[in-house]
Design an enzyme around this catalytic site. Structure first.
Site, PDB file in Angstrom:
ATOM      1  N   HIS B 119       0.844  -1.205   0.000  1.00 43.80           N
ATOM      2  CA  HIS B 119       0.000   0.000   0.000  1.00 43.80           C
ATOM      3  C   HIS B 119       0.880   1.257   0.000  1.00 43.80           C
ATOM      4  CE1 HIS B 119      -3.460   2.593   1.286  1.00 43.80           C
ATOM      5  NE2 HIS B 119      -2.470   3.283   1.822  1.00 43.80           N
ATOM      6  N   GLU B 120       1.845   1.290   0.899  1.00 45.98           N
ATOM      7  CA  GLU B 120       2.685   2.496   1.004  1.00 45.98           C
ATOM      8  C   GLU B 120       3.473   2.733  -0.275  1.00 45.98           C
ATOM      9  OE1 GLU B 120       2.121   4.547   3.292  1.00 45.98           O
ATOM     10  OE2 GLU B 120       0.912   3.154   4.456  1.00 45.98           O
ATOM     11  N   HIS B 123       1.792   4.795  -2.783  1.00 48.62           N
ATOM     12  CA  HIS B 123       1.990   6.242  -2.594  1.00 48.62           C
ATOM     13  C   HIS B 123       3.362   6.666  -3.139  1.00 48.62           C
ATOM     14  CE1 HIS B 123      -1.613   6.623  -0.266  1.00 48.62           C
ATOM     15  NE2 HIS B 123      -1.159   5.984   0.805  1.00 48.62           N
ATOM     16  N   HIS B 129      -5.084   7.785  -2.138  1.00 47.00           N
ATOM     17  CA  HIS B 129      -6.041   6.793  -1.654  1.00 47.00           C
ATOM     18  C   HIS B 129      -7.204   6.596  -2.617  1.00 47.00           C
ATOM     19  CE1 HIS B 129      -4.532   7.186   2.706  1.00 47.00           C
ATOM     20  NE2 HIS B 129      -4.028   6.125   2.123  1.00 47.00           N
TER      21      HIS B 129
END
Lengths: 79, 169
Positions: B119-120, B123, B129
Protein backbone atom coordinates in the site's frame (compact mmCIF):
# COMPACT_ATOMS: atom_id res chain seq x y z
CA UNK A 1 -27.44 4.70 14.83
CA UNK A 2 -27.67 8.13 16.41
CA UNK A 3 -25.36 8.19 19.39
CA UNK A 4 -23.94 10.69 21.78
CA UNK A 5 -20.19 10.46 21.25
CA UNK A 6 -18.07 10.16 24.37
CA UNK A 7 -15.43 12.76 25.14
CA UNK A 8 -12.80 10.30 23.89
CA UNK A 9 -14.68 9.87 20.61
CA UNK A 10 -14.90 13.64 20.17
CA UNK A 11 -11.14 13.95 20.66
CA UNK A 12 -10.52 11.05 18.29
CA UNK A 13 -12.73 12.62 15.63
CA UNK A 14 -11.08 16.00 16.02
CA UNK A 15 -7.61 14.49 15.63
CA UNK A 16 -8.73 12.32 12.73
CA UNK A 17 -10.35 15.17 10.80
CA UNK A 18 -7.40 17.48 11.38
CA UNK A 19 -4.97 14.86 10.21
CA UNK A 20 -6.77 13.36 7.25
CA UNK A 21 -9.31 16.00 6.20
CA UNK A 22 -7.53 19.27 6.90
CA UNK A 23 -9.90 20.39 9.65
CA UNK A 24 -8.66 23.72 10.94
CA UNK A 25 -9.42 25.64 14.11
CA UNK A 26 -12.48 27.84 13.62
CA UNK A 27 -11.90 31.37 14.80
CA UNK A 28 -13.98 34.52 14.67
CA UNK A 29 -17.74 34.82 14.88
CA UNK A 30 -19.75 31.67 14.34
CA UNK A 31 -21.71 31.73 11.13
CA UNK A 32 -25.41 31.26 11.54
CA UNK A 33 -25.74 29.86 8.06
CA UNK A 34 -24.85 26.41 6.84
CA UNK A 35 -23.18 23.51 8.62
CA UNK A 36 -20.02 23.94 10.63
CA UNK A 37 -16.63 23.19 9.15
CA UNK A 38 -16.45 20.06 11.29
CA UNK A 39 -19.79 18.84 10.01
CA UNK A 40 -18.65 19.44 6.43
CA UNK A 41 -15.42 17.55 7.07
CA UNK A 42 -17.35 14.67 8.62
CA UNK A 43 -19.51 14.58 5.50
CA UNK A 44 -16.44 14.67 3.29
CA UNK A 45 -15.07 11.69 5.18
CA UNK A 46 -18.42 9.87 5.04
CA UNK A 47 -18.61 10.47 1.28
CA UNK A 48 -15.11 9.10 0.72
CA UNK A 49 -15.86 5.92 2.66
CA UNK A 50 -19.30 5.45 1.13
CA UNK A 51 -21.08 6.00 4.44
CA UNK A 52 -24.44 7.70 4.95
CA UNK A 53 -23.93 11.47 4.77
CA UNK A 54 -25.11 12.67 8.15
CA UNK A 55 -22.36 15.14 9.04
CA UNK A 56 -22.48 13.77 12.57
CA UNK A 57 -20.44 11.23 14.48
CA UNK A 58 -22.73 8.23 14.14
CA UNK A 59 -21.60 4.75 15.07
CA UNK A 60 -20.54 3.77 11.54
CA UNK A 61 -18.45 6.87 11.13
CA UNK A 62 -16.74 6.41 14.48
CA UNK A 63 -16.10 2.74 13.71
CA UNK A 64 -14.38 3.74 10.46
CA UNK A 65 -12.30 6.35 12.27
CA UNK A 66 -11.12 3.71 14.73
CA UNK A 67 -9.85 1.31 12.06
CA UNK A 68 -6.08 0.96 11.59
CA UNK A 69 -5.04 2.86 8.51
CA UNK A 70 -2.39 4.56 6.44
CA UNK A 71 -1.25 7.96 7.66
CA UNK A 72 -1.50 9.71 4.30
CA UNK A 73 -4.47 12.13 4.14
CA UNK A 74 -7.43 10.89 2.07
CA UNK A 75 -7.94 14.35 0.68
CA UNK A 76 -4.90 15.85 -0.93
CA UNK A 77 -4.18 19.28 0.37
CA UNK A 78 -1.95 21.92 -1.19
CA UNK A 79 1.65 22.35 -0.12
CA UNK B 1 -8.09 5.32 -7.88
CA UNK B 2 -6.62 8.76 -7.51
CA UNK B 3 -3.21 10.31 -7.94
CA UNK B 4 -1.21 13.10 -6.32
CA UNK B 5 -1.97 15.53 -9.13
CA UNK B 6 -0.21 13.18 -11.54
CA UNK B 7 3.10 13.40 -9.71
CA UNK B 8 5.32 10.59 -11.00
CA UNK B 9 8.91 9.45 -11.29
CA UNK B 10 10.71 10.63 -14.40
CA UNK B 11 12.43 7.26 -14.76
CA UNK B 12 11.16 3.70 -14.61
CA UNK B 13 14.40 2.49 -12.99
CA UNK B 14 14.05 3.16 -9.28
CA UNK B 15 16.26 2.35 -6.33
CA UNK B 16 15.25 1.44 -2.80
CA UNK B 17 17.12 1.07 0.44
CA UNK B 18 16.05 -0.54 3.70
CA UNK B 19 17.59 1.70 6.33
CA UNK B 20 16.74 -0.37 9.39
CA UNK B 21 14.64 -3.29 10.57
CA UNK B 22 11.73 -3.95 12.88
CA UNK B 23 12.43 -6.31 15.79
CA UNK B 24 9.10 -8.02 15.09
CA UNK B 25 10.46 -10.04 12.19
CA UNK B 26 13.72 -11.54 10.98
CA UNK B 27 15.87 -9.58 8.54
CA UNK B 28 15.12 -12.12 5.84
CA UNK B 29 11.37 -11.78 6.42
CA UNK B 30 11.52 -8.00 6.18
CA UNK B 31 13.65 -8.20 3.03
CA UNK B 32 11.25 -10.64 1.44
CA UNK B 33 8.16 -8.62 2.41
CA UNK B 34 9.61 -5.42 0.97
CA UNK B 35 10.83 -7.05 -2.23
CA UNK B 36 7.49 -8.72 -2.83
CA UNK B 37 5.60 -5.51 -2.12
CA UNK B 38 7.58 -3.69 -4.81
CA UNK B 39 7.13 -6.56 -7.25
CA UNK B 40 3.37 -6.20 -6.91
CA UNK B 41 3.73 -2.90 -8.80
CA UNK B 42 6.54 -3.99 -11.11
CA UNK B 43 4.43 -6.88 -12.41
CA UNK B 44 1.85 -4.57 -13.95
CA UNK B 45 3.95 -1.55 -14.92
CA UNK B 46 7.28 -0.70 -16.59
CA UNK B 47 8.77 0.17 -13.18
CA UNK B 48 11.86 -1.76 -12.10
CA UNK B 49 13.42 -1.69 -8.65
CA UNK B 50 17.05 -2.10 -7.65
CA UNK B 51 18.12 -2.42 -4.06
CA UNK B 52 21.04 -0.36 -2.83
CA UNK B 53 22.77 -0.66 0.54
CA UNK B 54 24.32 2.79 0.97
CA UNK B 55 23.65 6.33 -0.13
CA UNK B 56 20.27 7.83 -0.95
CA UNK B 57 17.75 5.72 -2.81
CA UNK B 58 14.60 6.99 -4.50
CA UNK B 59 12.58 5.04 -1.94
CA UNK B 60 14.14 5.09 1.51
CA UNK B 61 12.43 2.61 3.83
CA UNK B 62 12.59 2.89 7.61
CA UNK B 63 10.95 1.67 10.78
CA UNK B 64 10.51 4.45 13.28
CA UNK B 65 8.16 5.64 16.01
CA UNK B 66 6.62 8.82 17.36
CA UNK B 67 8.05 12.08 16.14
CA UNK B 68 10.62 11.15 13.53
CA UNK B 69 11.47 14.44 11.91
CA UNK B 70 9.06 14.72 9.00
CA UNK B 71 6.32 16.71 10.77
CA UNK B 72 4.06 13.65 10.57
CA UNK B 73 4.59 11.97 13.93
CA UNK B 74 3.35 8.44 14.48
CA UNK B 75 0.76 7.88 17.16
CA UNK B 76 1.74 4.77 19.08
CA UNK B 77 0.04 1.38 18.69
CA UNK B 78 -2.99 1.17 16.39
CA UNK B 79 -4.56 3.87 14.23
CA UNK B 80 -1.79 5.04 11.88
CA UNK B 81 0.42 2.16 10.74
CA UNK B 82 2.69 3.78 8.18
CA UNK B 83 2.94 6.57 5.67
CA UNK B 84 4.77 7.34 2.46
CA UNK B 85 5.50 10.38 0.34
CA UNK B 86 4.58 11.00 -3.27
CA UNK B 87 7.33 10.85 -5.92
CA UNK B 88 9.90 13.62 -5.72
CA UNK B 89 13.39 14.52 -4.52
CA UNK B 90 14.61 14.31 -0.91
CA UNK B 91 11.84 12.76 1.22
CA UNK B 92 9.68 12.12 -1.87
CA UNK B 93 8.98 8.41 -2.34
CA UNK B 94 10.15 7.48 1.15
CA UNK B 95 8.13 5.03 3.23
CA UNK B 96 8.03 5.04 7.04
CA UNK B 97 6.56 2.24 9.14
CA UNK B 98 5.39 2.83 12.71
CA UNK B 99 7.49 0.53 14.86
CA UNK B 100 4.98 0.82 17.69
CA UNK B 101 2.90 -1.59 15.61
CA UNK B 102 3.45 -5.31 15.57
CA UNK B 103 4.33 -6.33 12.04
CA UNK B 104 4.17 -9.91 10.86
CA UNK B 105 5.40 -12.01 7.98
CA UNK B 106 2.85 -14.72 7.53
CA UNK B 107 0.63 -14.90 10.60
CA UNK B 108 -2.67 -13.09 10.90
CA UNK B 109 -1.53 -11.50 14.16
CA UNK B 110 -0.42 -7.90 14.01
CA UNK B 111 -0.23 -6.21 10.63
CA UNK B 112 1.15 -8.04 7.65
CA UNK B 113 4.19 -6.07 6.53
CA UNK B 114 3.86 -7.13 2.90
CA UNK B 115 0.31 -5.73 2.71
CA UNK B 116 1.16 -2.50 4.51
CA UNK B 117 4.30 -1.99 2.41
CA UNK B 118 2.54 -2.70 -0.89
CA UNK B 119 0.00 0.00 0.00
CA UNK B 120 2.69 2.50 1.00
CA UNK B 121 4.71 1.87 -2.14
CA UNK B 122 1.60 2.77 -4.11
CA UNK B 123 1.99 6.24 -2.59
CA UNK B 124 5.74 6.20 -3.29
CA UNK B 125 4.90 5.65 -6.95
CA UNK B 126 2.20 8.32 -7.20
CA UNK B 127 -1.11 6.80 -6.17
CA UNK B 128 -3.24 8.50 -3.56
CA UNK B 129 -6.04 6.79 -1.65
CA UNK B 130 -8.78 5.01 -3.52
CA UNK B 131 -12.37 5.02 -2.34
CA UNK B 132 -12.86 1.49 -3.68
CA UNK B 133 -13.09 -0.69 -0.54
CA UNK B 134 -11.57 -3.62 -2.43
CA UNK B 135 -8.52 -1.70 -3.59
CA UNK B 136 -5.07 -2.05 -2.06
CA UNK B 137 -4.97 1.76 -1.96
CA UNK B 138 -8.09 1.97 0.25
CA UNK B 139 -6.84 3.75 3.38
CA UNK B 140 -7.84 1.22 6.03
CA UNK B 141 -5.98 -2.02 6.67
CA UNK B 142 -7.66 -5.30 5.94
CA UNK B 143 -5.96 -8.65 5.99
CA UNK B 144 -5.85 -10.80 2.89
CA UNK B 145 -3.74 -13.88 2.36
CA UNK B 146 -0.35 -12.69 1.06
CA UNK B 147 0.27 -16.10 -0.57
CA UNK B 148 -2.62 -15.63 -2.95
CA UNK B 149 -2.52 -11.85 -3.22
CA UNK B 150 -3.08 -10.31 -6.60
CA UNK B 151 -3.28 -6.59 -7.22
CA UNK B 152 -6.92 -5.49 -7.48
CA UNK B 153 -8.12 -4.04 -10.78
CA UNK B 154 -8.56 -0.50 -9.42
CA UNK B 155 -4.88 -0.40 -8.41
CA UNK B 156 -3.75 -1.87 -11.74
CA UNK B 157 -5.75 0.81 -13.54
CA UNK B 158 -4.20 3.48 -11.31
CA UNK B 159 -0.56 2.53 -11.79
CA UNK B 160 -1.04 1.95 -15.53
CA UNK B 161 -2.73 5.34 -15.82
CA UNK B 162 0.49 6.87 -14.49
CA UNK B 163 3.20 4.69 -16.05
CA UNK B 164 1.53 2.48 -18.65
CA UNK B 165 1.47 -1.32 -18.71
CA UNK B 166 4.34 -3.76 -18.24
CA UNK B 167 6.01 -3.99 -21.66
CA UNK B 168 7.28 -7.50 -20.86
CA UNK B 169 3.82 -9.02 -20.54
Amino acid sequence: LPITPSKEDEVLAETYLKRFYNLTEETGPTSRQGPSQRSRKVQEMQKFFGLKLTGTLDSETLAMMKKPRCGVPDVQIGH
Amino acid sequence: FSTFNNRKWKTNQLTYRIENYTPDMSVAEVDQSITRALQVWAKVSPLRFTRIYRGTADIMISFTRGDHGDFNPFDGPGSTLAHAFAPGPYIGGDAHFDDDENFSFSSTRGYNLFLVAAHEFGHSLGLSHSNDPGALMFPTYSYRDPRTFSLPRDDVNGIQYIYGPNPDV
